[in-house]
Design a protein around this motif. Sequence first.
Motif, PDB file in Angstrom:
ATOM      1  N   SER A 105       0.846  -1.194   0.000  1.00  0.00           N
ATOM      2  CA  SER A 105       0.000   0.000   0.000  1.00  0.00           C
ATOM      3  C   SER A 105       0.877   1.237   0.000  1.00  0.00           C
ATOM      4  O   SER A 105       1.877   1.303   0.737  1.00  0.00           O
ATOM      5  N   LYS A 106       0.508   2.221  -0.829  1.00  0.00           N
ATOM      6  CA  LYS A 106       1.255   3.470  -0.883  1.00  0.00           C
ATOM      7  C   LYS A 106       0.308   4.619  -1.171  1.00  0.00           C
ATOM      8  O   LYS A 106      -0.654   4.477  -1.927  1.00  0.00           O
ATOM      9  N   ASN A 107       0.618   5.781  -0.559  1.00  0.00           N
ATOM     10  CA  ASN A 107      -0.055   7.019  -0.917  1.00  0.00           C
ATOM     11  C   ASN A 107       0.776   7.712  -1.988  1.00  0.00           C
ATOM     12  O   ASN A 107       1.945   8.046  -1.749  1.00  0.00           O
ATOM     13  N   LEU A 108       0.198   7.932  -3.150  1.00  0.00           N
ATOM     14  CA  LEU A 108       0.942   8.431  -4.299  1.00  0.00           C
ATOM     15  C   LEU A 108       0.391   9.768  -4.770  1.00  0.00           C
ATOM     16  O   LEU A 108      -0.823   9.987  -4.795  1.00  0.00           O
ATOM     17  N   ASP A 109       1.308  10.666  -5.168  1.00  0.00           N
ATOM     18  CA  ASP A 109       0.949  11.989  -5.687  1.00  0.00           C
ATOM     19  C   ASP A 109       0.506  11.868  -7.142  1.00  0.00           C
ATOM     20  O   ASP A 109       1.176  11.242  -7.961  1.00  0.00           O
ATOM     21  N   LYS A 110      -0.607  12.509  -7.469  1.00  0.00           N
ATOM     22  CA  LYS A 110      -1.160  12.404  -8.823  1.00  0.00           C
ATOM     23  C   LYS A 110      -0.208  12.925  -9.874  1.00  0.00           C
ATOM     24  O   LYS A 110      -0.100  12.358 -10.972  1.00  0.00           O
ATOM     25  N   THR A 111       0.514  13.983  -9.575  1.00  0.00           N
ATOM     26  CA  THR A 111       1.369  14.619 -10.597  1.00  0.00           C
ATOM     27  C   THR A 111       2.722  13.923 -10.741  1.00  0.00           C
ATOM     28  O   THR A 111       3.443  14.174 -11.716  1.00  0.00           O
ATOM     29  N   LEU A 112       3.075  13.064  -9.783  1.00  0.00           N
ATOM     30  CA  LEU A 112       4.402  12.480  -9.793  1.00  0.00           C
ATOM     31  C   LEU A 112       4.429  11.033 -10.254  1.00  0.00           C
ATOM     32  O   LEU A 112       5.490  10.529 -10.623  1.00  0.00           O
ATOM     33  N   TYR A 113       3.286  10.357 -10.234  1.00  0.00           N
ATOM     34  CA  TYR A 113       3.305   8.931 -10.534  1.00  0.00           C
ATOM     35  C   TYR A 113       2.838   8.704 -11.968  1.00  0.00           C
ATOM     36  O   TYR A 113       1.699   9.065 -12.330  1.00  0.00           O
ATOM     37  N   PRO A 114       3.647   8.129 -12.837  1.00  0.00           N
ATOM     38  CA  PRO A 114       3.337   8.053 -14.266  1.00  0.00           C
ATOM     39  C   PRO A 114       2.082   7.234 -14.575  1.00  0.00           C
ATOM     40  O   PRO A 114       1.383   7.517 -15.558  1.00  0.00           O
ATOM     41  N   GLU A 115       1.764   6.203 -13.774  1.00  0.00           N
ATOM     42  CA  GLU A 115       0.595   5.368 -14.073  1.00  0.00           C
ATOM     43  C   GLU A 115      -0.703   6.167 -14.090  1.00  0.00           C
ATOM     44  O   GLU A 115      -1.658   5.838 -14.797  1.00  0.00           O
ATOM     45  N   PHE A 116      -0.741   7.263 -13.300  1.00  0.00           N
ATOM     46  CA  PHE A 116      -1.982   8.026 -13.189  1.00  0.00           C
ATOM     47  C   PHE A 116      -2.350   8.752 -14.488  1.00  0.00           C
ATOM     48  O   PHE A 116      -3.498   9.148 -14.682  1.00  0.00           O
ATOM     49  N   LYS A 117      -1.376   8.940 -15.371  1.00  0.00           N
ATOM     50  CA  LYS A 117      -1.651   9.674 -16.613  1.00  0.00           C
ATOM     51  C   LYS A 117      -2.652   8.929 -17.499  1.00  0.00           C
ATOM     52  O   LYS A 117      -3.375   9.550 -18.277  1.00  0.00           O
TER      53      LYS A 117
END
Length: 662
Positions: free
Chosen positions: A571-583
């Motif tokens: 489990s991880k809390n990930l930043d929308k602008t920094l994590y490439p999968e979110f694109k």
Amino acid sequence: MLNLMIKRFWMLMVAVVCLPGLSSGQDDPVLFTIDGKPVHQSEFVYIYSKTNGKNADFSETSLEEYLDLYVKFKLKVAKAREMQLDTIPELMNELNGYRRQLADSYLIDKEVTEKLIKDAYERSKQDVDISHILVSVKPEATPEEVAAAKGKLERAMKRIQEGEDFEIVARSVSDDQSAKNNGGRIGYVSVLFPNGFYELEKAAYEVPVGKLSGPIRTDAGFHALLVHDRRPARGEVEAAHILLRTDVDEEERMVKARIDSAYQALEAGADFDAMAKAISEDSRTASNGGYIGFFGINRFSKDFEEAAFGLKEEGSYSKPVKTSVGWHILKLISRRAIQPYNIERGRLENEIKKDNRFEQAKAAMVAQIKEDAGLKEYPEALSNFTETLTDTFLTFRWRAPETPSDALLFQYGPDFQVTVGDFADYLERASRERIRMGRGKDVASAVNTLYGQYLDESAMRYEEKQLEAKYPDFKALMREYEEGILLFEATKRLVWDKASQDTVGLEKFYEKVKGQYRYGNRAETSIYRVSNELKDQMEDVRAFIANNEPEAVLEKYNGPDATFPLITHESKNLDKTLYPEFKSMEWKKGAMSQSEPNPQAQKFKIVKIEALLEPRTKTLDEARGYVVADYQDYLEEQWVEELRETYEVDINRKVFKKLIKE
């Protein structure tokens, strides 16, 4: 450990950035003072140029920016001295350690390497036409054999001096086998001469034209030298050729007819490269249009060389030229003259350090140090010490006497004295050398050999102590190392340590600026890594992940019968602008990334959004690394302001204005 790494990096930057060029007197005015202590124009100009490199345009804006930085540097050093950091033994020992590391290489570079490179470069500007007579001497020759060889050459030189022709004497005396054909005439040569022939090279460039010189000792033996001419160096030519060989079963006249026919075709407009590929019999170059590459003098036969260097215009070609291998037509592609020193320097340095001239020059430097320093030896002290030694000296069991002798062994001037006790300590440390010598030397011979080595090492140590006095640039370098150490320690105490240890100050600083430390849009995610063994079931795997909690996913695919986990989860809390999968994903709960394979890990990665997190300010603990770094910057700014109020800075604007280049 981290502080040590930072300090080493800091000191490296001081060495690279802060080595000043030096000048003195009226042409080096003071640019600014800190409480009356001057910083000269030359120091600033060198540091500015070194730091900015190609961007050192000497514009007013650029100079002002760097002047401000350098004034800050000097203010901090002034504070460090006020704190008496330059009296702390640990820091001064560290400085002495840096000095020891620098001194030996600096001395060798200044007194040996640089001189050899400059000499070689100056010689490279000329080609020399020489003849020689060699009387060879074997490496293992006895003193009697060496004397006999030298006498033989001296008698040959006397014959020439009395009027006999050099070539005749060379053919009858020289051990250089080529002398039978060329009468000792080597022709034009240039630096560097082959390894072991440095003394012959020096003579070739120093002996007057037409004067017989010798005997000259090299690794091959004794030489008599005659310099016929010196001319500006030809440099190198880049060329191609067409070759028709005469060492095949074909009459000479037929080969000549074929090369003449080729030449006529070129005259009529035929393409040189195409013809070389079609008819040239040089298997190494024909397929590449006859391309030879760059070459200098004395590499090919004289006729070939003269034809190549005789071509004046790029693209022109020669008439047919005869050599021992056949007939050639040469094409000039380009010329390359001797390059400027800064270009040639690296090549010459690499070659010189492989050549035994380097060790010869180093030995000559040590001998000169001894002479200049007035070395005084006390051989009786050495003899008395040697008499106390037994065969144990040549084994690992030998140790220096527990009570060291203070008998004087040698000295350089009144202040550099070495005792027998010092020498004994050196001998104990040199255990490998002692043991190695035990295989072929007696105790007295071993001691004398090691004494000679120790004497040379001591000469270097003595000269290293004189570096500041002899070389202003070394003195300046050591000053910069000292200032770097002081600056590091002062900054550590007043800024870095305070930023990490001042809890109350850090909290107050955080409260003032905490708005700049924020989380943006983030997601709470599950990251699954799926084994390659499940690649054919990926649709079912994704569907199960989409509709179940992580515990259920792991239980289904990593059951008790599995030999290894087929799926792992974190489990991880990930930043929308920094994590490439979110694109490529929808920004909503339950969204999943594509199943991206990782060939190296033999796994597929799937990211699933479990929940969306609202933007918020980071707590001090969450932002601690950033807060501490910013607090350090804040403390340093405050420190510099205090220093400006404490120390008077006086900038000479007239001097500064003269540095500006529009």
